[in-house]
Motif scaffolding. Structure first.
Motif, PDB file in Angstrom:
ATOM      1  N   ALA A   1      -5.490  10.367   9.021  1.00 44.71           N
ATOM      2  CA  ALA A   1      -5.903   9.382   7.630  1.00 44.71           C
ATOM      3  C   ALA A   1      -4.802   9.816   6.608  1.00 44.71           C
ATOM      4  CB  ALA A   1      -7.201   9.542   7.390  1.00 44.71           C
ATOM      5  N   ALA A   2      -4.354  10.876   6.514  1.00 47.11           N
ATOM      6  CA  ALA A   2      -3.381  11.461   5.430  1.00 47.11           C
ATOM      7  C   ALA A   2      -2.088  10.425   5.697  1.00 47.11           C
ATOM      8  CB  ALA A   2      -3.145  12.896   5.492  1.00 47.11           C
ATOM      9  N   ASP A   3      -1.494  10.571   6.931  1.00 48.30           N
ATOM     10  CA  ASP A   3      -0.513   9.820   7.145  1.00 48.30           C
ATOM     11  C   ASP A   3      -0.414   8.269   6.966  1.00 48.30           C
ATOM     12  OD1 ASP A   3       0.967  12.203   7.798  1.00 48.30           O
ATOM     13  OD2 ASP A   3       1.139  11.815  10.044  1.00 48.30           O
ATOM     14  N   ARG A   4      -1.483   7.730   7.365  1.00 47.63           N
ATOM     15  CA  ARG A   4      -1.973   6.305   6.999  1.00 47.63           C
ATOM     16  C   ARG A   4      -1.853   5.982   5.537  1.00 47.63           C
ATOM     17  NH1 ARG A   4      -4.256   3.734  11.443  1.00 47.63           N
ATOM     18  NH2 ARG A   4      -6.045   2.847  10.336  1.00 47.63           N
ATOM     19  N   VAL A   5      -2.285   6.931   5.014  1.00 42.48           N
ATOM     20  CA  VAL A   5      -2.401   6.636   3.518  1.00 42.48           C
ATOM     21  C   VAL A   5      -1.030   6.685   2.838  1.00 42.48           C
ATOM     22  CG1 VAL A   5      -3.366   7.587   1.331  1.00 42.48           C
ATOM     23  CG2 VAL A   5      -4.933   7.404   3.088  1.00 42.48           C
ATOM     24  N   SER A   6      -0.213   7.563   3.178  1.00 45.17           N
ATOM     25  CA  SER A   6       0.889   8.144   2.894  1.00 45.17           C
ATOM     26  C   SER A   6       2.028   6.648   3.104  1.00 45.17           C
ATOM     27  CB  SER A   6       1.577   9.292   3.556  1.00 45.17           C
ATOM     28  OG  SER A   6       0.840  10.339   3.063  1.00 45.17           O
ATOM     29  N   ALA A   7       1.734   6.218   4.346  1.00 41.12           N
ATOM     30  CA  ALA A   7       2.336   5.117   4.715  1.00 41.12           C
ATOM     31  C   ALA A   7       2.082   3.792   3.821  1.00 41.12           C
ATOM     32  CB  ALA A   7       2.175   4.691   6.147  1.00 41.12           C
ATOM     33  N   MET A   8       0.666   3.588   3.539  1.00 39.95           N
ATOM     34  CA  MET A   8       0.452   2.566   2.515  1.00 39.95           C
ATOM     35  C   MET A   8       0.968   2.657   1.138  1.00 39.95           C
ATOM     36  SD  MET A   8      -3.542   1.375   1.545  1.00 39.95           S
ATOM     37  CE  MET A   8      -4.013   3.170   1.185  1.00 39.95           C
ATOM     38  N   ILE A   9       1.076   3.833   0.801  1.00 38.20           N
ATOM     39  CA  ILE A   9       1.527   4.076  -0.656  1.00 38.20           C
ATOM     40  C   ILE A   9       3.164   3.802  -0.500  1.00 38.20           C
ATOM     41  CG2 ILE A   9       2.186   5.906  -2.198  1.00 38.20           C
ATOM     42  CD1 ILE A   9      -0.401   7.260  -1.439  1.00 38.20           C
ATOM     43  N   ARG A  10       3.729   4.324   0.512  1.00 34.99           N
ATOM     44  CA  ARG A  10       5.124   4.067   0.482  1.00 34.99           C
ATOM     45  C   ARG A  10       5.554   2.604   0.453  1.00 34.99           C
ATOM     46  NH1 ARG A  10       9.771   6.283   0.407  1.00 34.99           N
ATOM     47  NH2 ARG A  10       9.108   8.445   0.189  1.00 34.99           N
ATOM     48  N   ALA A  11       4.693   1.638   1.408  1.00 29.26           N
ATOM     49  CA  ALA A  11       4.796   0.442   1.388  1.00 29.26           C
ATOM     50  C   ALA A  11       4.473  -0.202  -0.004  1.00 29.26           C
ATOM     51  CB  ALA A  11       3.737  -0.134   2.488  1.00 29.26           C
ATOM     52  N   LEU A  12       3.588   0.092  -0.471  1.00 27.28           N
ATOM     53  CA  LEU A  12       3.322  -0.721  -1.793  1.00 27.28           C
ATOM     54  C   LEU A  12       4.344  -0.261  -2.860  1.00 27.28           C
ATOM     55  CD1 LEU A  12      -0.466   0.093  -1.905  1.00 27.28           C
ATOM     56  CD2 LEU A  12       0.510  -2.209  -1.945  1.00 27.28           C
ATOM     57  N   ALA A  13       4.893   0.898  -2.779  1.00 28.28           N
ATOM     58  CA  ALA A  13       5.884   1.194  -3.681  1.00 28.28           C
ATOM     59  C   ALA A  13       6.981   0.605  -3.466  1.00 28.28           C
ATOM     60  CB  ALA A  13       6.173   2.771  -3.636  1.00 28.28           C
ATOM     61  N   ASP A  14       7.458   0.514  -1.999  1.00 30.71           N
ATOM     62  CA  ASP A  14       8.980  -0.355  -1.754  1.00 30.71           C
ATOM     63  C   ASP A  14       8.578  -1.810  -2.258  1.00 30.71           C
ATOM     64  OD1 ASP A  14       9.675   2.127  -0.497  1.00 30.71           O
ATOM     65  OD2 ASP A  14       9.228   1.280   1.540  1.00 30.71           O
ATOM     66  N   LEU A  15       7.503  -2.267  -2.562  1.00 29.75           N
ATOM     67  CA  LEU A  15       7.527  -3.751  -2.894  1.00 29.75           C
ATOM     68  C   LEU A  15       7.379  -3.859  -4.544  1.00 29.75           C
ATOM     69  CD1 LEU A  15       4.907  -4.719  -0.212  1.00 29.75           C
ATOM     70  CD2 LEU A  15       7.166  -5.676  -0.267  1.00 29.75           C
ATOM     71  N   SER A  16       7.096  -2.659  -5.244  1.00 35.23           N
ATOM     72  CA  SER A  16       6.827  -2.787  -6.304  1.00 35.23           C
ATOM     73  C   SER A  16       7.768  -3.489  -7.533  1.00 35.23           C
ATOM     74  CB  SER A  16       6.887  -1.362  -6.948  1.00 35.23           C
ATOM     75  OG  SER A  16       8.261  -0.581  -6.968  1.00 35.23           O
ATOM     76  N   SER A  17       8.991  -3.590  -6.925  1.00 33.83           N
ATOM     77  CA  SER A  17       9.803  -4.569  -7.765  1.00 33.83           C
ATOM     78  C   SER A  17       9.456  -5.889  -7.790  1.00 33.83           C
ATOM     79  CB  SER A  17      11.300  -4.196  -7.240  1.00 33.83           C
ATOM     80  OG  SER A  17      11.468  -5.034  -6.164  1.00 33.83           O
ATOM     81  N   GLN A  18       8.812  -6.388  -6.975  1.00 35.85           N
ATOM     82  CA  GLN A  18       8.216  -7.882  -6.643  1.00 35.85           C
ATOM     83  C   GLN A  18       6.878  -7.858  -7.203  1.00 35.85           C
ATOM     84  OE1 GLN A  18       9.609  -7.737  -2.314  1.00 35.85           O
ATOM     85  NE2 GLN A  18      10.074  -9.647  -2.931  1.00 35.85           N
ATOM     86  N   THR A  19       6.180  -6.832  -6.964  1.00 38.90           N
ATOM     87  CA  THR A  19       4.919  -7.214  -7.345  1.00 38.90           C
ATOM     88  C   THR A  19       4.410  -6.831  -8.601  1.00 38.90           C
ATOM     89  OG1 THR A  19       4.168  -4.986  -6.213  1.00 38.90           O
ATOM     90  CG2 THR A  19       4.141  -6.850  -4.930  1.00 38.90           C
TER      91      THR A  19
END
Length: 251
Positions: free
Chosen positions: A112-130
């Motif tokens: 679960a920790a890796d899955r949460v880490s991946a979610m955080i990074r994906a959301l951060a990568d989109l932050s300039s748009q979102t």
């Protein structure tokens, strides 16, 4: 006398059991209603997103209601303004596929920790748009009156992502512990958390990811350590995955 004492004890046990069953039934009913509201809200947002994706520049409430198979009144129950609805739908268009894929590809097994880490990074990568859209959405919802049913004003999509990411932990936590962990992670994951780290701490994007990940891992570890051991049967002791929170980035 013994029979009378037994009868009293039996009656007390029955009363206690009935109260517990009533409380569980009420909880299940509340949870069921909450999930139904979340499904309805999701259907409205997804309908608006599909209309936007199809080229409709500014779909109206009637179009969205028809596409979601709900009434105009229902749309307004969930979204006081069309602007708020369209912002929510646009955020979904920008992030849904990327975050879903990130969680699914991180570790289909049980980390679960890796899955949460991946979610955080994906959301951060989109932050300039979102993030600009997120700031606008906050302005529209922060002063809105609280819903009498306790319905969240926004964020159903992210809650679904968090639930999906930590699904491997469901067997390690009771229902209350799982829901509390979802709520705790909602405070440190997403564009609200990134706004705080940017505005209050002046962190760079990489530092924001590092702090959010560290905080999320710490919350997961705390939830697993605090979970009563009675959640599992003696023949099936509850394993506690070792999750070491990463060191926070140097300031």
């Amino acid at each position: 006398m013994t029979a009378l004492m037994y009868s009293k004890n039996s009656l007390a046990a029955d009363v206690k059991r009935n109260r517990e069953e009533t409380r569980v039934s009420a909880t299940e009913s509340q949870t069921g209603r909450f999930r139904q509201r979340r499904r309805t809200r999701s259907a409205i947002v997804n309908a608006a997103a599909e209309l936007l994706r199809s080229g409709t520049t500014t779909p109206g409430v009637s179009e969205i209601a028809a596409a979601a198979d709900v009434s105009r009144r229902t749309v307004y129950q969930y979204f006081p303004t069309v602007e708020q609805l369209l912002l929510d739908a646009t955020l979904g268009l920008l992030s849904q596929t990327a975050v879903d894929n990130a969680i699914g590809q991180a570790d289909p097994g049980a980390d679960a920790a890796d899955r949460v880490s991946a979610m955080i990074r994906a959301l951060a990568d989109l932050s300039s748009q979102t993030m600009p859209l997120g700031r606008s959405l906050i302005r529209l919802t922060v002063d809105a009156p609280a819903d009498s049913t306790g319905q969240p004003k926004r964020g159903y999509r992210r809650i679904s992502w968090i639930e999906s990411a930590i699904e491997p932990l469901r067997s390690n936590l009771d229902d209350a512990g799982f829901e509390r962990l979802v709520s705790a992670l909602a405070m440190v994951i997403g564009w609200e958390a990134l706004i705080v780290l940017q505005d209050l701490r002046g962190l760079t994007p990489d530092e924001q990811i590092g702090v959010s990940t560290w905080a999320a891992h710490a919350l997961i570890q705390a939830a697993l350590q605090e979970q009563p051991l009675t959640h599992t049967t003696p023949s099936q002791p509850r394993p506690t995955p070792e999750i070491v929170p990463p060191s926070p980035p140097e300031q």
